[in-house]
Design a protein around this motif. Structure first.
Motif, PDB file in Angstrom:
ATOM      1  N   GLN A 151       0.782  -1.180  -0.242  1.00 33.09           N
ATOM      2  CA  GLN A 151       0.066  -0.022  -0.135  1.00 33.09           C
ATOM      3  C   GLN A 151       0.985   1.178  -0.081  1.00 33.09           C
ATOM      4  OE1 GLN A 151      -0.656  -2.822   1.531  1.00 33.09           O
ATOM      5  NE2 GLN A 151      -2.845  -2.687   2.215  1.00 33.09           N
ATOM      6  N   SER A 152       0.669   2.166  -0.796  1.00 33.96           N
ATOM      7  CA  SER A 152       1.011   3.561  -0.992  1.00 33.96           C
ATOM      8  C   SER A 152       2.619   3.558  -1.057  1.00 33.96           C
ATOM      9  CB  SER A 152       0.614   4.527   0.418  1.00 33.96           C
ATOM     10  OG  SER A 152      -0.459   4.427   0.274  1.00 33.96           O
ATOM     11  N   SER A 153       3.157   2.529  -1.800  1.00 34.82           N
ATOM     12  CA  SER A 153       4.664   2.443  -2.117  1.00 34.82           C
ATOM     13  C   SER A 153       4.655   3.101  -3.586  1.00 34.82           C
ATOM     14  CB  SER A 153       5.218   1.061  -2.052  1.00 34.82           C
ATOM     15  OG  SER A 153       4.566   0.395  -2.928  1.00 34.82           O
ATOM     16  N   THR A 154       5.802   3.738  -3.622  1.00 36.69           N
ATOM     17  CA  THR A 154       6.144   3.953  -5.104  1.00 36.69           C
ATOM     18  C   THR A 154       7.318   3.629  -5.594  1.00 36.69           C
ATOM     19  OG1 THR A 154       7.052   6.081  -4.265  1.00 36.69           O
ATOM     20  CG2 THR A 154       4.984   6.229  -5.069  1.00 36.69           C
ATOM     21  N   MET A 155       7.452   3.175  -6.707  1.00 35.68           N
ATOM     22  CA  MET A 155       8.811   2.715  -7.430  1.00 35.68           C
ATOM     23  C   MET A 155       9.122   3.595  -8.739  1.00 35.68           C
ATOM     24  SD  MET A 155      10.327  -0.947  -8.193  1.00 35.68           S
ATOM     25  CE  MET A 155      12.100  -1.165  -8.356  1.00 35.68           C
ATOM     26  N   GLU A 156      10.362   3.991  -9.083  1.00 33.59           N
ATOM     27  CA  GLU A 156      10.580   4.647 -10.162  1.00 33.59           C
ATOM     28  C   GLU A 156      11.475   3.822 -10.619  1.00 33.59           C
ATOM     29  OE1 GLU A 156      11.582   9.029 -10.235  1.00 33.59           O
ATOM     30  OE2 GLU A 156      11.335   8.678  -8.054  1.00 33.59           O
ATOM     31  N   MET A 157      11.324   3.147 -12.081  1.00 31.81           N
ATOM     32  CA  MET A 157      12.135   2.285 -12.317  1.00 31.81           C
ATOM     33  C   MET A 157      12.850   2.728 -13.634  1.00 31.81           C
ATOM     34  SD  MET A 157      11.310  -1.751 -12.701  1.00 31.81           S
ATOM     35  CE  MET A 157      11.660  -2.617 -14.162  1.00 31.81           C
ATOM     36  N   GLU A 158      14.315   2.863 -13.857  1.00 34.49           N
ATOM     37  CA  GLU A 158      14.591   3.344 -14.930  1.00 34.49           C
ATOM     38  C   GLU A 158      15.720   2.290 -15.555  1.00 34.49           C
ATOM     39  OE1 GLU A 158      16.598   7.303 -14.792  1.00 34.49           O
ATOM     40  OE2 GLU A 158      14.754   8.048 -13.941  1.00 34.49           O
ATOM     41  N   THR A 159      15.441   1.840 -16.494  1.00 31.25           N
ATOM     42  CA  THR A 159      16.356   0.937 -17.242  1.00 31.25           C
ATOM     43  C   THR A 159      16.832   1.259 -18.506  1.00 31.25           C
ATOM     44  OG1 THR A 159      14.525  -0.344 -18.130  1.00 31.25           O
ATOM     45  CG2 THR A 159      15.205  -1.051 -16.197  1.00 31.25           C
ATOM     46  N   THR A 160      18.192   1.058 -18.812  1.00 31.27           N
ATOM     47  CA  THR A 160      18.607   1.753 -20.117  1.00 31.27           C
ATOM     48  C   THR A 160      19.747   0.637 -20.854  1.00 31.27           C
ATOM     49  OG1 THR A 160      18.716   3.858 -19.054  1.00 31.27           O
ATOM     50  CG2 THR A 160      19.792   3.794 -21.125  1.00 31.27           C
ATOM     51  N   GLN A 161      19.379   0.432 -21.959  1.00 32.38           N
ATOM     52  CA  GLN A 161      20.654  -0.470 -22.616  1.00 32.38           C
ATOM     53  C   GLN A 161      21.239   0.426 -23.484  1.00 32.38           C
ATOM     54  OE1 GLN A 161      19.442  -4.423 -24.032  1.00 32.38           O
ATOM     55  NE2 GLN A 161      20.102  -4.108 -25.951  1.00 32.38           N
ATOM     56  N   ILE A 162      22.368   0.967 -23.197  1.00 31.89           N
ATOM     57  CA  ILE A 162      23.077   1.844 -23.849  1.00 31.89           C
ATOM     58  C   ILE A 162      23.653   1.664 -25.254  1.00 31.89           C
ATOM     59  CG2 ILE A 162      24.642   3.721 -23.672  1.00 31.89           C
ATOM     60  CD1 ILE A 162      25.202   2.866 -20.824  1.00 31.89           C
ATOM     61  N   GLY A 163      23.933   0.282 -25.292  1.00 29.31           N
ATOM     62  CA  GLY A 163      24.400  -0.171 -26.631  1.00 29.31           C
ATOM     63  C   GLY A 163      25.324  -1.279 -26.634  1.00 29.31           C
ATOM     64  N   GLY A 164      25.830  -1.983 -27.712  1.00 29.03           N
ATOM     65  CA  GLY A 164      26.528  -2.945 -28.090  1.00 29.03           C
ATOM     66  C   GLY A 164      26.058  -4.503 -27.171  1.00 29.03           C
ATOM     67  N   VAL A 165      24.724  -4.420 -27.293  1.00 31.62           N
ATOM     68  CA  VAL A 165      24.203  -5.779 -26.413  1.00 31.62           C
ATOM     69  C   VAL A 165      23.556  -6.544 -27.778  1.00 31.62           C
ATOM     70  CG1 VAL A 165      22.358  -6.834 -24.904  1.00 31.62           C
ATOM     71  CG2 VAL A 165      23.776  -4.479 -24.514  1.00 31.62           C
ATOM     72  N   SER A 166      24.253  -7.932 -28.052  1.00 31.98           N
ATOM     73  CA  SER A 166      23.802  -8.242 -29.227  1.00 31.98           C
ATOM     74  C   SER A 166      22.443  -8.949 -28.831  1.00 31.98           C
ATOM     75  CB  SER A 166      24.517  -9.831 -29.549  1.00 31.98           C
ATOM     76  OG  SER A 166      25.872  -9.301 -28.718  1.00 31.98           O
ATOM     77  N   ASN A 167      22.035  -9.353 -27.884  1.00 34.61           N
ATOM     78  CA  ASN A 167      20.678 -10.012 -27.549  1.00 34.61           C
ATOM     79  C   ASN A 167      20.336  -9.972 -26.315  1.00 34.61           C
ATOM     80  OD1 ASN A 167      18.579 -11.774 -27.856  1.00 34.61           O
ATOM     81  ND2 ASN A 167      19.820 -13.607 -28.056  1.00 34.61           N
ATOM     82  N   THR A 168      19.079  -9.437 -26.182  1.00 29.27           N
ATOM     83  CA  THR A 168      18.544  -9.204 -24.999  1.00 29.27           C
ATOM     84  C   THR A 168      17.001  -9.664 -24.840  1.00 29.27           C
ATOM     85  OG1 THR A 168      18.033  -7.479 -23.073  1.00 29.27           O
ATOM     86  CG2 THR A 168      17.835  -6.778 -25.178  1.00 29.27           C
ATOM     87  N   ASN A 169      16.656 -10.324 -23.727  1.00 32.79           N
ATOM     88  CA  ASN A 169      15.280 -10.620 -23.648  1.00 32.79           C
ATOM     89  C   ASN A 169      14.778 -10.222 -22.054  1.00 32.79           C
ATOM     90  OD1 ASN A 169      12.576 -11.779 -23.650  1.00 32.79           O
ATOM     91  ND2 ASN A 169      13.208 -13.766 -24.385  1.00 32.79           N
ATOM     92  N   ARG A 170      13.966  -9.224 -22.024  1.00 35.88           N
ATOM     93  CA  ARG A 170      13.855  -8.700 -20.606  1.00 35.88           C
ATOM     94  C   ARG A 170      12.310  -8.876 -20.490  1.00 35.88           C
ATOM     95  NH1 ARG A 170      15.292  -4.266 -18.026  1.00 35.88           N
ATOM     96  NH2 ARG A 170      17.337  -3.908 -19.099  1.00 35.88           N
ATOM     97  N   LYS A 171      12.153  -9.459 -19.193  1.00 35.73           N
ATOM     98  CA  LYS A 171      10.945  -9.672 -18.657  1.00 35.73           C
ATOM     99  C   LYS A 171      10.501  -8.914 -17.488  1.00 35.73           C
ATOM    100  CE  LYS A 171      10.190 -14.202 -20.976  1.00 35.73           C
ATOM    101  NZ  LYS A 171      10.876 -15.470 -21.049  1.00 35.73           N
ATOM    102  N   TYR A 177      -0.601  -3.088  -4.941  1.00 35.68           N
ATOM    103  CA  TYR A 177      -1.845  -2.912  -4.156  1.00 35.68           C
ATOM    104  C   TYR A 177      -2.167  -1.525  -4.077  1.00 35.68           C
ATOM    105  CZ  TYR A 177      -0.561  -7.765  -3.553  1.00 35.68           C
ATOM    106  OH  TYR A 177      -0.518  -9.091  -3.825  1.00 35.68           O
ATOM    107  N   ASP A 178      -3.224  -1.247  -3.173  1.00 33.30           N
ATOM    108  CA  ASP A 178      -3.897  -0.048  -3.026  1.00 33.30           C
ATOM    109  C   ASP A 178      -3.014   1.175  -2.958  1.00 33.30           C
ATOM    110  OD1 ASP A 178      -6.014  -1.647  -2.808  1.00 33.30           O
ATOM    111  OD2 ASP A 178      -6.890  -0.666  -0.638  1.00 33.30           O
ATOM    112  N   ASN A 179      -3.179   2.023  -3.708  1.00 37.28           N
ATOM    113  CA  ASN A 179      -2.363   3.522  -3.939  1.00 37.28           C
ATOM    114  C   ASN A 179      -0.981   3.425  -4.214  1.00 37.28           C
ATOM    115  OD1 ASN A 179      -4.083   5.599  -3.021  1.00 37.28           O
ATOM    116  ND2 ASN A 179      -4.469   4.580  -1.210  1.00 37.28           N
ATOM    117  N   ALA A 180      -0.570   2.269  -4.825  1.00 36.02           N
ATOM    118  CA  ALA A 180       0.853   2.236  -5.055  1.00 36.02           C
ATOM    119  C   ALA A 180       0.993   2.650  -6.468  1.00 36.02           C
ATOM    120  CB  ALA A 180       1.035   0.495  -5.192  1.00 36.02           C
ATOM    121  N   LYS A 181       2.224   2.959  -6.878  1.00 34.72           N
ATOM    122  CA  LYS A 181       2.329   3.923  -7.902  1.00 34.72           C
ATOM    123  C   LYS A 181       3.667   3.293  -8.636  1.00 34.72           C
ATOM    124  CE  LYS A 181       2.905   8.583  -9.323  1.00 34.72           C
ATOM    125  NZ  LYS A 181       2.933   9.953  -9.204  1.00 34.72           N
TER     126      LYS A 181
END
Ligand code: ATP
Ligand code: MG
Lengths: 305, 236
Positions: A151-171, A177-181
């Protein structure tokens, strides 16, 4: 740490030396440095590779750095990192992985990250993936991220793939829950024959929970990117997905949005736009004295910022 | 000095050739304000784009400081000291106002950006980190567009309807800019207060020069618009 590790560290975590606070450095498939603080305990797992990170309730203004560096070819590294974040915390987690591989063998990193975020806590998670290498070497990433937000938690997720990655599979998977952001910003740049897949499933279970996904993609060369999102609204909630892509050369971007409203009070929105760089943007920068190539470079740089 | 000589511009649509501009000629001496006015669709924006090199004329030539620039690219013209403010400012995702002003001015002096933006009634602290995307209001975008042109400190500035969409306070500031800056300004405008800042006025009508002369000669003739005259004739 050797020169390669230090260079990777600088690029993925923006640090040039051992950081403040808690940290765990992993180099070439092994724990290299580990440090806990009174508020943030890092414990290596007994039954598999990886760590448990325990953040005590009310921990505020603290950071955890958990970079991973692979400096050789032919490595396959798989880690399980679990984050147990207490109530009323406000913390920054800097993760990320750099692979340096100039051999002919593939190097691969798979990070399985699970976040348990306590009530009223705020977590900022920053993750950069980078590959450096020549020859026919391949650098691959297969991250799985699961987030459970109380409840009422927040998460900021910043994911960056800058370059040079031949293969990626990201899941990525999240349950709110209530008020989560949850705010997700994902940026992926691919070139040559790179292939990148990214999929999100977000379950908005709690009342007034919300998610905002912003995806920015640049596909150059003959690279291909696939973006799939699935936002499921199970209560009074708000979900927004924005997918912007720039294609150059023979790059391909495929975006598949799915929004699934299961409650009358769910509001789910999706926007997507893919195309080459707009001609009027190039023209504007040319009127400022730039040539076409520099104009394109700057437009892409800003787009990925 | 900028000289436009016998410029014509045709487009071909469904096999039919349509003349947008025909035989436009005029001279704009250094450090003067030339205001181009005329009805919607008379060809003002097209003419400005041809001067900047965004469109290539079907025939005719453009000279800048005596040099034939007709075949130069946009970039080359910009580097010679010609600047251009878009009628519809271009939006960019991720590009901040600060970055744009850096590119335009070639420096990263916050105080300079501050003085530019404040001339247009914008507080730099509120705007430099904003993205140049469509979340900016129309008037904000327009004023930032003008700031990016002023940032270049170019010798010859082309403005396409700089007054469009901006509030009366910013408009007064804009009038002051044209009154005081010692540059060559070619301004497309419909606003009499801006037209009053002209040294010379060019009136376009259906892609042709209808009138060209000093402000004193032309300005008094603008009060009766052709539309009104036409209505009067029809009614009388
Ligand atoms: N590529 C094109 N194809 C067909 N018609 C065109 C093209 N470009 C311009 N036109 C026409 O040429 C005319 C002049 O357009 P222009 O934009 O120069 O007018 P303007 O004087 O700037 O008008 P406004 O005051 O509305 O800005 C218009 O009738 C326009 O529809
Ligand atoms: Mg126009």
């Amino acid at each position: 740490m050797d020169k390669i590790s230090l260079e990777l560290l600088k690029q993925i975590a923006d640090i040039e030396k051992i950081p403040q606070g808690a940290y765990n450095f992993r180099i070439d498939g092994k724990k290299a440095e580990q440090h806990s603080t009174s508020e943030i305990q890092i414990v290596s797992k007994k039954d598999k590779q990886g760590i448990d990170i325990y953040v005590a309730p009310n921990t505020k203004g603290k950071s955890v750095h958990i970079p991973v560096m692979l400096t050789k070819g032919g490595l396959k590294d798989m880690v399980y990192n679990d984050f147990h974040i207490g109530e009323n915390c406000d913390i920054v987690i800097v993760a990320g992985c750099g692979i340096y591989n100039c051999s002919n063998a593939t190097s691969e990193h798979q990070g399985i990250h699970t976040f348990y975020i306590g009530k009223n806590s705020h977590v900022k998670y920053v993750e950069k993936h980078l590959g450096i290498g020549e020859n026919n070497s391949k650098r691959e990433f297969f991250p799985i991220t699961k987030v459970y937000m109380q409840q009422s938690s927040t998460m900021e997720m910043e994911t960056t793939q800058i370059g040079g990655v031949s293969n990626t599979n990201r899941k990525s998977f999240a349950k709110l829950y209530d008020n989560a952001k949850l705010i997700i910003k994902e940026k992926i740049m691919t070139d040559n024959d790179d292939v990148s897949k990214s999929s999100f499933e977000v379950q908005l279970v709690g009342k007034k929970s919300s998610v905002d996904v912003l995806s920015r993609s640049v596909a150059k060369g003959k690279s291909k990117q696939t973006f799939t999102s699935n936002i499921i609204g199970k209560s009074e909630c708000f979900g927004h997905v924005e997918c912007d892509g720039i294609i150059l050369d023979n790059g391909i971007i495929v975006s598949t949005p799915k929004i699934n409203a299961q409650n009358i009070d769910s509001t789910l929105v999706h926007e997507a736009a893919i195309g080459k760089i707009a001609q009027d943007q190039i023209t504007k920068l040319e009127t400022l004295g730039l040539n076409k190539e520099d104009a394109e470079k700057i437009i892409i740089e800003s787009f990925m910022l | 000095m900028l000289e436009v000589k016998n410029i014509s511009y045709n487009v071909t649509e469904n096999g039919l050739t349509k003349t947008i501009l025909s035989n436009i000629s005029f001279v704009c001496p250094d450090n003067q304000n030339l205001v181009i006015t005329g009805h919607n669709g008379s060809g003002k924006s097209t003419l400005l784009k041809i001067i900047m090199g965004i469109l290539q004329p079907t025939s005719g030539q453009i000279f800048y400081d005596g040099k034939d620039i007709t075949n130069l690219s946009i970039t080359q013209r910009a580097q010679l000291g010609i600047a251009y403010a878009f009628q519809q400012p271009v939006t960019f995702k991720g590009m901040t106002v600060r970055r744009m002003l850096e590119i335009a001015s070639g420096n990263n002096d916050f105080n300079y950006f501050c003085s530019l933006l404040s001339k247009l009634g914008l507080c730099a602290r509120d705007y430099v980190e904003r993205e140049m995307n469509d979340k900016l209001s129309g008037g904000e975008r327009k004023r930032i567009e003008i700031a990016t042109v002023l940032a270049r400190d170019a010798k010859c500035n082309l403005f396409d309807e700089p007054e469009a969409g901006i509030d009366i306070w910013s408009f007064d500031a804009l009038v002051e800019i044209f009154k005081n800056n010692k540059k060559t300004n070619i301004i497309v405008s419909h606003q009499s207060k801006l037209i009053e800042q002209a040294d010379k006025i060019l009136v376009l009508s259906n892609g042709q020069v209808d009138k060209f002369g000093t402000k004193e000669e032309i300005f008094p003739t603008l009060n009766h618009s052709q539309t009104c005259e036409k209505l009067r004739r029809e009614n009388g």
